[in-house]
Design a protein around this motif. Sequence first.
Motif, PDB file in Angstrom:
ATOM      1  N   SER A 455     -11.433 -97.698  -3.191  1.00 16.14           N
ATOM      2  CA  SER A 455     -11.611 -97.090  -1.865  1.00 16.14           C
ATOM      3  C   SER A 455     -10.466 -96.112  -1.632  1.00 16.14           C
ATOM      4  O   SER A 455      -9.295 -96.517  -1.574  1.00 16.14           O
ATOM      5  CB  SER A 455     -11.593 -98.183  -0.789  1.00 16.14           C
ATOM      6  OG  SER A 455     -11.596 -97.576   0.489  1.00 16.14           O
ATOM      7  N   LEU A 456     -10.818 -94.826  -1.536  1.00 21.89           N
ATOM      8  CA  LEU A 456      -9.811 -93.782  -1.289  1.00 21.89           C
ATOM      9  C   LEU A 456     -10.050 -93.249   0.119  1.00 21.89           C
ATOM     10  O   LEU A 456     -11.160 -92.855   0.457  1.00 21.89           O
ATOM     11  CB  LEU A 456      -9.928 -92.659  -2.318  1.00 21.89           C
ATOM     12  CG  LEU A 456      -9.752 -93.080  -3.788  1.00 21.89           C
ATOM     13  CD1 LEU A 456     -10.013 -91.900  -4.719  1.00 21.89           C
ATOM     14  CD2 LEU A 456      -8.352 -93.645  -4.044  1.00 21.89           C
ATOM     15  N   LEU A 457      -9.001 -93.239   0.926  1.00 23.91           N
ATOM     16  CA  LEU A 457      -9.162 -92.892   2.341  1.00 23.91           C
ATOM     17  C   LEU A 457      -8.907 -91.416   2.601  1.00 23.91           C
ATOM     18  O   LEU A 457      -8.049 -90.792   1.970  1.00 23.91           O
ATOM     19  CB  LEU A 457      -8.182 -93.713   3.197  1.00 23.91           C
ATOM     20  CG  LEU A 457      -8.242 -95.237   3.072  1.00 23.91           C
ATOM     21  CD1 LEU A 457      -7.323 -95.881   4.112  1.00 23.91           C
ATOM     22  CD2 LEU A 457      -9.656 -95.768   3.246  1.00 23.91           C
ATOM     23  N   THR A 458      -9.627 -90.879   3.570  1.00 29.22           N
ATOM     24  CA  THR A 458      -9.280 -89.554   4.085  1.00 29.22           C
ATOM     25  C   THR A 458      -8.016 -89.741   4.927  1.00 29.22           C
ATOM     26  O   THR A 458      -7.696 -90.867   5.342  1.00 29.22           O
ATOM     27  CB  THR A 458     -10.393 -89.003   4.996  1.00 29.22           C
ATOM     28  OG1 THR A 458     -10.496 -89.861   6.145  1.00 29.22           O
ATOM     29  CG2 THR A 458     -11.731 -88.946   4.286  1.00 29.22           C
ATOM     30  N   PHE A 459      -7.322 -88.668   5.226  1.00 37.23           N
ATOM     31  CA  PHE A 459      -6.101 -88.812   6.024  1.00 37.23           C
ATOM     32  C   PHE A 459      -6.441 -89.346   7.417  1.00 37.23           C
ATOM     33  O   PHE A 459      -5.687 -90.127   8.006  1.00 37.23           O
ATOM     34  CB  PHE A 459      -5.339 -87.482   6.120  1.00 37.23           C
ATOM     35  CG  PHE A 459      -4.005 -87.662   6.804  1.00 37.23           C
ATOM     36  CD1 PHE A 459      -2.980 -88.357   6.186  1.00 37.23           C
ATOM     37  CD2 PHE A 459      -3.796 -87.179   8.090  1.00 37.23           C
ATOM     38  CE1 PHE A 459      -1.765 -88.570   6.826  1.00 37.23           C
ATOM     39  CE2 PHE A 459      -2.589 -87.383   8.741  1.00 37.23           C
ATOM     40  CZ  PHE A 459      -1.565 -88.073   8.099  1.00 37.23           C
ATOM     41  N   ASN A 460      -7.613 -88.949   7.917  1.00 38.66           N
ATOM     42  CA  ASN A 460      -8.066 -89.453   9.214  1.00 38.66           C
ATOM     43  C   ASN A 460      -8.243 -90.978   9.185  1.00 38.66           C
ATOM     44  O   ASN A 460      -7.907 -91.686  10.137  1.00 38.66           O
ATOM     45  CB  ASN A 460      -9.388 -88.756   9.577  1.00 38.66           C
ATOM     46  CG  ASN A 460      -9.737 -88.961  11.031  1.00 38.66           C
ATOM     47  OD1 ASN A 460      -8.868 -89.061  11.889  1.00 38.66           O
ATOM     48  ND2 ASN A 460     -11.013 -89.064  11.310  1.00 38.66           N
ATOM     49  N   GLU A 461      -8.763 -91.478   8.061  1.00 31.64           N
ATOM     50  CA  GLU A 461      -8.921 -92.928   7.917  1.00 31.64           C
ATOM     51  C   GLU A 461      -7.558 -93.619   7.808  1.00 31.64           C
ATOM     52  O   GLU A 461      -7.388 -94.743   8.277  1.00 31.64           O
ATOM     53  CB  GLU A 461      -9.794 -93.250   6.694  1.00 31.64           C
ATOM     54  CG  GLU A 461     -11.265 -92.899   6.890  1.00 31.64           C
ATOM     55  CD  GLU A 461     -12.135 -93.155   5.660  1.00 31.64           C
ATOM     56  OE1 GLU A 461     -13.273 -93.604   5.832  1.00 31.64           O
ATOM     57  OE2 GLU A 461     -11.679 -92.889   4.523  1.00 31.64           O
ATOM     58  N   VAL A 462      -6.597 -92.932   7.194  1.00 35.86           N
ATOM     59  CA  VAL A 462      -5.227 -93.487   7.111  1.00 35.86           C
ATOM     60  C   VAL A 462      -4.675 -93.694   8.527  1.00 35.86           C
ATOM     61  O   VAL A 462      -4.146 -94.762   8.855  1.00 35.86           O
ATOM     62  CB  VAL A 462      -4.287 -92.552   6.296  1.00 35.86           C
ATOM     63  CG1 VAL A 462      -2.847 -93.054   6.347  1.00 35.86           C
ATOM     64  CG2 VAL A 462      -4.762 -92.438   4.852  1.00 35.86           C
ATOM     65  N   THR A 463      -4.831 -92.668   9.367  1.00 38.86           N
ATOM     66  CA  THR A 463      -4.303 -92.804  10.741  1.00 38.86           C
ATOM     67  C   THR A 463      -5.090 -93.862  11.519  1.00 38.86           C
ATOM     68  O   THR A 463      -4.519 -94.580  12.335  1.00 38.86           O
ATOM     69  CB  THR A 463      -4.304 -91.462  11.509  1.00 38.86           C
ATOM     70  OG1 THR A 463      -5.631 -90.947  11.562  1.00 38.86           O
ATOM     71  CG2 THR A 463      -3.375 -90.442  10.882  1.00 38.86           C
ATOM     72  N   THR A 464      -6.389 -93.982  11.224  1.00 41.38           N
ATOM     73  CA  THR A 464      -7.192 -95.040  11.879  1.00 41.38           C
ATOM     74  C   THR A 464      -6.669 -96.421  11.496  1.00 41.38           C
ATOM     75  O   THR A 464      -6.526 -97.304  12.340  1.00 41.38           O
ATOM     76  CB  THR A 464      -8.684 -94.914  11.491  1.00 41.38           C
ATOM     77  OG1 THR A 464      -9.172 -93.660  11.962  1.00 41.38           O
ATOM     78  CG2 THR A 464      -9.519 -96.027  12.087  1.00 41.38           C
ATOM     79  N   LEU A 465      -6.377 -96.611  10.203  1.00 37.08           N
ATOM     80  CA  LEU A 465      -5.856 -97.906   9.762  1.00 37.08           C
ATOM     81  C   LEU A 465      -4.539 -98.217  10.487  1.00 37.08           C
ATOM     82  O   LEU A 465      -4.347 -99.328  11.002  1.00 37.08           O
ATOM     83  CB  LEU A 465      -5.651 -97.905   8.240  1.00 37.08           C
ATOM     84  CG  LEU A 465      -5.244 -99.249   7.618  1.00 37.08           C
ATOM     85  CD1 LEU A 465      -5.812 -99.379   6.199  1.00 37.08           C
ATOM     86  CD2 LEU A 465      -3.735 -99.452   7.555  1.00 37.08           C
TER      87      LEU A 465
END
Length: 674
Positions: A455-465
């Motif tokens: 699972s590789l995250l978009t930067f937006n998903e990183v900030t969501t996490l």
Amino acid sequence: MTLFSKKFSTKYETAPFSQIKMENYKPAFEENIKAAKAEIDAIINNPEVPTFENTLEALDFSGNALDRLSSIFFNLNSAETSEEMQKIAQEVSPLLTEFSNDITLNEDLFKRIKSVYDQKDSLDLTTEQQTLLDKKYKSFVRNGALLNDEQKAKLREIDTQLAKLKLTFGENVLAETNNYQLHITNESDLKGLPEGAIEAAKHLAESKEIEGWIFNLDYPSYIPFMTYADNRELRKELAIAAGKKAFQNNQYDNQNNVKDIVRLRHERANLLGYASHAHFVLEERMAQNPDKVKSFLNDLLEKAKPAAEREFTELTAFAKEIDGIDHLEKWDGAYYSEKLKQKLFNLDDEKLKPYFKLENVLNGAFTIAEKLYGITFKEVFDIDKYHKDVKTYEVLDFENQLVAVFYADFFPRKGKRNGAWMTSFKSQSIKNGVNDRPHISNVCNFTPPTPSKPSLLTFNEVTTLFHEFGHGLHGMLANTVYPSLSGTSVYWDFVELPSQVMENWCYEPEALALFAKHYQTGEVIPQEYVEKIKESASFLEGIATMRQISFGLLDMAYHGKAQTIEDVKSFEEAAFKNTKLYPDVAENCMSTSFSHIFQGGYSSGYYSYKWAEVLDADAFAYFQEKGIFDKEVATKFKENVLSKGGTEHPMTLYKKFRGQEPKPEALLKRAGLI
């Protein structure tokens, strides 16, 4: 006796998910409501003079088994639902509403509370006890304790209807999300899409035994398609499908539900003596009243609008230059924003994703929490889970004492609602000298691993996490006596501070170096990428701010004053008038799937995202002054914000941490609006 009527005999008393059967729930609710009523009766029938201990404290610790059952059931109804579970939710929600009303409308119980409240100045109460007394007294008054019998009956009727309507609203949105799929059979229609998105779509199609590729309205499928797919017609089809959820005059239509929820909320507020639902809600918020919220939003609008219009003109010109498009439509926004961002910063999610393997990002969040707050996360395999994708952790302090149990549930699936949230399966409290530690969960919908890639995250998903993990820390580090004041039980416009402040570490080179490592080579993210992430952080921030303001204004339009809504779509258009950039799409209506305000807890509170951004920008500016891992600032934040829950007024807590009230300049500066 049911599984839910005694303490669980599991490790840390965690929920025994694998032992729970659907048929257990309803009898358990009935039994636990009965037991909770008996606890209330014992408080009312206590022959002793009402005291803080035998009335307020006893009330706050009552119904513990019912609270646990409710949290387990309703959390799973969001993360792992089924038709059977939704049916049970429709059956038990009215029972819970009735029970809640049985308490708040109980005259004998209110007399005891009022008796203690009337002598509060002569009682030697701690700050937390004073807060509990004030909140309990107010909650009874705000739930009809001062009404006559006829009005109380009316209030009960309204509350029961609202509970059912909100559930139905959410079920309709979920059904509409699940009922749509974009089936692609021609490979040329995938042009522009990243390899990961194509692979995920193939994987989804295979799981349904269908040839080709399937995209749907779940964010990990929807967002990449809208951002990268070159086929404008297909982007349009997907965008319209997303925008018309529960607005199709079919069995899942929410237009009447919106009208009914708004009408009943207004009636309820009037019944309790408030001018509107917003007046009622905001009395218990930092913002205090609708006028203050509107002036806050309009003030931000005034500052953001010139930037947003400038950005929109720039985006329109860019789309015309590269593709000859004269009018930018809603399905063009993400696509051309991404292209422009690549042109300006030479940075796209596909370049960044290899550095954001989910496990590394999560471990990065753990490491940052350890550096700031002295806690460690250890994955364990002897705690029961409700789905194989869930991971479980012991959260320990430096003396190896349990701080919390943490559940992480990161991938989309049928039966799990869209979006990302933090919740708790058990709240923290201190009773008889024992500090009962919380069980906290983060639930997200990230791009799942495929046979060839993690699972590789978009930067937006990183900030969501990081955002949800910030909420998680607020729950995990809770340290209050009373359960109703613990963790995230704070004013709604304060609850986003711990989550939003946590996002700031995602932009700091010192923090990124801890976890942003290439999943194949282990190479740390290049410094030039980090600089570009920081530079691009305020890219099109004017447009993004206008969007958030528009949702806040729509929320206030629905809840800020009396009105008759003839037509949901026209009402929405009028509310969006001053924030509109894109042409309207006739088939679409946002309100019918605006779950935040019609199903979640954000009614009259959507503004709080921007409000909390003012707090978080100001708070992080303090970290930056001293160093982003400064122990002294982190300890102040932990002791005055994260651990204190709702024990004091949020502005008091904030000033204890910061030494002053927050200033909006930090936000405007960070957003590039000044």
